[in-house]
Design a protein around this motif. Structure first.
Motif, PDB file in Angstrom:
ATOM      1  N   LYS A 300       0.797  -1.229   0.000  1.00  0.00           N
ATOM      2  CA  LYS A 300       0.000   0.000   0.000  1.00  0.00           C
ATOM      3  C   LYS A 300       0.832   1.284   0.000  1.00  0.00           C
ATOM      4  N   ASP A 301       2.056   1.219   0.494  1.00  0.00           N
ATOM      5  CA  ASP A 301       2.899   2.425   0.536  1.00  0.00           C
ATOM      6  C   ASP A 301       4.121   2.298  -0.377  1.00  0.00           C
ATOM      7  N   LYS A 302       4.038   1.424  -1.399  1.00  0.00           N
ATOM      8  CA  LYS A 302       5.202   1.160  -2.252  1.00  0.00           C
ATOM      9  C   LYS A 302       5.088   1.818  -3.633  1.00  0.00           C
ATOM     10  N   GLY A 303       4.082   2.658  -3.824  1.00  0.00           N
ATOM     11  CA  GLY A 303       3.921   3.297  -5.128  1.00  0.00           C
ATOM     12  C   GLY A 303       5.132   4.109  -5.545  1.00  0.00           C
ATOM     13  N   HIS A 304       5.761   4.781  -4.585  1.00  0.00           N
ATOM     14  CA  HIS A 304       6.927   5.609  -4.914  1.00  0.00           C
ATOM     15  C   HIS A 304       8.113   4.743  -5.353  1.00  0.00           C
ATOM     16  N   VAL A 305       8.178   3.503  -4.844  1.00  0.00           N
ATOM     17  CA  VAL A 305       9.258   2.603  -5.254  1.00  0.00           C
ATOM     18  C   VAL A 305       9.073   2.217  -6.722  1.00  0.00           C
ATOM     19  N   TRP A 306       7.829   1.912  -7.095  1.00  0.00           N
ATOM     20  CA  TRP A 306       7.574   1.585  -8.498  1.00  0.00           C
ATOM     21  C   TRP A 306       7.887   2.778  -9.400  1.00  0.00           C
ATOM     22  N   GLU A 307       7.570   3.979  -8.955  1.00  0.00           N
ATOM     23  CA  GLU A 307       7.896   5.172  -9.743  1.00  0.00           C
ATOM     24  C   GLU A 307       9.399   5.268  -9.972  1.00  0.00           C
ATOM     25  N   LYS A 308      10.198   4.940  -8.949  1.00  0.00           N
ATOM     26  CA  LYS A 308      11.658   4.945  -9.099  1.00  0.00           C
ATOM     27  C   LYS A 308      12.094   3.921 -10.146  1.00  0.00           C
ATOM     28  N   ILE A 309      11.520   2.713 -10.080  1.00  0.00           N
ATOM     29  CA  ILE A 309      11.881   1.649 -11.016  1.00  0.00           C
ATOM     30  C   ILE A 309      11.544   2.066 -12.445  1.00  0.00           C
ATOM     31  N   VAL A 310      10.375   2.668 -12.620  1.00  0.00           N
ATOM     32  CA  VAL A 310       9.971   3.148 -13.952  1.00  0.00           C
ATOM     33  C   VAL A 310      10.951   4.196 -14.457  1.00  0.00           C
ATOM     34  N   GLU A 311      11.300   5.145 -13.598  1.00  0.00           N
ATOM     35  CA  GLU A 311      12.187   6.242 -13.988  1.00  0.00           C
ATOM     36  C   GLU A 311      13.601   5.733 -14.269  1.00  0.00           C
ATOM     37  N   GLU A 312      14.108   4.881 -13.409  1.00  0.00           N
ATOM     38  CA  GLU A 312      15.482   4.393 -13.550  1.00  0.00           C
ATOM     39  C   GLU A 312      15.667   3.555 -14.814  1.00  0.00           C
ATOM     40  N   ASN A 313      14.600   2.908 -15.274  1.00  0.00           N
ATOM     41  CA  ASN A 313      14.708   2.003 -16.416  1.00  0.00           C
ATOM     42  C   ASN A 313      14.081   2.561 -17.691  1.00  0.00           C
TER      43      ASN A 313
END
Length: 375
Positions: A300-313
Motif C-alpha cells: 500500500k505504501d510502495k507506489g513511490h518505489v515503483w515510480e523509481k523503477i519506472v524512472e530508472e529504467n
C-alpha cells in the motif's frame, strides 16, 4: 465450419487494449486466421498506449460505452459493417451490485447501437467472463463471506449460484438477443497476457511485487495460504482465449454454447514462484505461515518505489495502483479449494487449443519487457 462467407467479416473488439483485446486483434489479423480475412475495429475508453501496434486496427474508436448517446452516435453508423462483437470489456468494483449495473449498461448500449438499424449485419457475440461463474462474487466484501462455491473441477453445466453476479447479468442480456444473434460464452481462469490496461492482471501484479522486493531488498515471499501454495490452480493464456473465441465465432456447432477456456494444464503457486524468482533474479523463499500478511497491506505504501523503477529504467509511464490488483491476488491466493476448470466440453466440441502455463509466463514477461512495461 460455416459454409461460404457472403459478406466480409468485421470484428468489433470492445476492450481492445486489455490483455485479451490486443492478443485477439493480433490473432484476427494473421493471414491464416480462421474465418479471415478480418477487418478489426477496436474500442477503448482512452487513446491507444504507445506499446499498442495501432497498425493492427482498421479503425480505433475511443468511446465510453457507459454513455448511451455517444455510443449510439458513434457505433450505429457502423452497424451495417460489423458482423462480430467480441466483448472483452469489464467494469470492476468490489460491490457486485454496482458491477452488475455498470457492465450491463455498457453491453446494452453497444448491442442497442449495433442492432436497432434494419441494416444491421451483426451476427455473433463472443462474451468473455470467468470463473466467478462458479465461485460467486469473491471480491464483494459482504457477499464473499457467505458464498459456497461449486466443487472443482468447474463444469459449464453447473447451475448458477444464488448470489448476484454480473456475469449472469451479461449472459441474460446476450440470451435476450438469441432470436436474432448467435453467441458464445468464454469462461477464463486467471488470465496471463501483456498489457498495462487490464484491471485483473495477476502476472503484472506479481512482477511489480517481485521488482519492488528486489529494489528494496525485501524477501520475495508468497503471501497466500498454505493450501494454495501446494494445491492445483489453472490459468488462461490470452492466446488460447483469443483462439477459442475466433473458433467459436465461425464454427456452427460451437454457437450458442458456454465454454471454459484454460490452458489445459495445472500448476501450484510454489511452482509458479520458482519461475518468477528465476525471471526476476530474486531468492526463492520457502513458504512460512509465520509471515502471514496481505499483498494489499505490504504494497500500500510502495507506489513511490515503483515510480523509481519506472524512472530508472526508462519504462512506459505507469502508476502502481493502475496496473496491479493486489486485492484480487489476496483473494485468489487464499482459496480453500483447488481453482481448476474442466476443459472436456471444449475438447468434445472440437477446440484443442492449449498452452504450457509456466512456459507462457516466461514468454509474457519477455513481451512485457519488449513493451517497456517491465525492465
Amino acid at each position: 465450419m460455416e459454409q461460404g462467407n457472403p459478406i466480409p467479416r468485421v470484428a468489433l473488439v470492445v476492450g481492445v487494449t486489455g490483455m485479451v483485446g490486443i492478443t485477439l486483434t493480433e490473432a484476427l489479423k494473421k493471414p491464416l486466421a480462421l474465418g479471415g480475412p478480418w477487418a478489426v475495429y477496436g474500442v477503448s475508453r482512452r487513446p491507444l498506449p504507445t506499446w499498442f501496434p495501432s497498425s493492427l486496427l482498421d479503425k480505433h474508436i475511443m468511446l465510453d460505452t457507459l454513455n448511451p448517446e455517444n455510443t449510439n452516435k458513434i457505433l450505429s453508423p457502423l452497424s451495417n459493417q460489423i458482423t462480430h462483437l467480441f466483448w472483452i470489456a469489464i467494469y470492476a468494483n468490489e460491490s457486485e451490485d454496482l458491477s452488475i449495473s455498470m457492465n450491463s449498461t455498457m453491453l446494452c448500449n453497444v448491442l442497442g447501437a449495433l442492432t436497432l438499424s434494419p441494416n444491421s449485419n451483426l451476427s455473433h457475440v463472443a462474451l468473455q467472463t470467468g470463473t466467478k461463474q462458479y465461485l460467486g462474487p469473491i471480491y464483494d466484501p459482504i457477499l464473499s463471506r457467505k458464498i459456497i462455491p461449486h466443487e472443482p473441477p468447474f463444469k459449464e453445466d453447473y447451475p448458477r449460484l444464488q448470489f448476484p453476479n454480473f456475469y449472469y447479468a451479461l449472459e441474460d442480456i446476450i440470451f435476450s438477443y438469441s432470436k436474432s444473434l448467435t453467441y458464445s460464452i468464454h469462461r477464463s481462469s486467471i488470465i496471463i497476457g501483456a498489457s498495462s490496461r487490464s484491471f485483473y492482471n495477476a502476472l503484472l501484479t506479481l512482477s511489480v511485487y517481485a521488482l519492488v522486493c528486489k529494489h528494496e531488498n525485501y524477501p520475495f515471499r508468497y503471501l497466500g495460504n498454505k493450501f494454495t501454495w501446494g494445491h492445483f490452480c489453472d490459468a488462461s493464456d490470452a492466446r488460447v482465449l483469443a483462439e477459442q473465441q475466433i473458433w467459436a465465432s465461425i464454427t456452427n456447432s460451437a454457437k450458442n454454447q458456454a465454454f471454459n477456456c484454460t490452458n489445459g494444464d495445472v500448476f501450484t503457486w510454489k511452482m509458479l514462484w520458482g519461475v518468477l524468482c528465476d525471471e526476476f533474479s530474486v531468492e526463492f523463499v520457502p513458504f512460512d505461515e509465520k509471515h502471514k500478511f496481505s499483498y494489499v497491506d505490504f504494497m500500500k505504501d510502495k507506489g513511490h518505489v515503483w515510480e523509481k523503477i519506472v524512472e530508472e529504467n526508462g519504462l512506459y509511464k505507469t502508476k502502481m495502483e493502475e496496473i496491479t490488483c493486489f486485492g484480487a491476488m489476496d483473494a485468489v491466493s487464499n482459496f480453500q479449494i483447488q481453482h481448476v476448470c474442466s476443459m472436456n466440453k471444449s475438447r468434445e466440441f472440437g477446440f484443442l487449443g492449449h498452452a504450457n502455463t509456466l512456459a507462457s509466463i516466461k514468454m509474457w514477461i519477455k513481451k512485457l519487457r519488449q513493451m517497456k512495461i517491465l525492465p
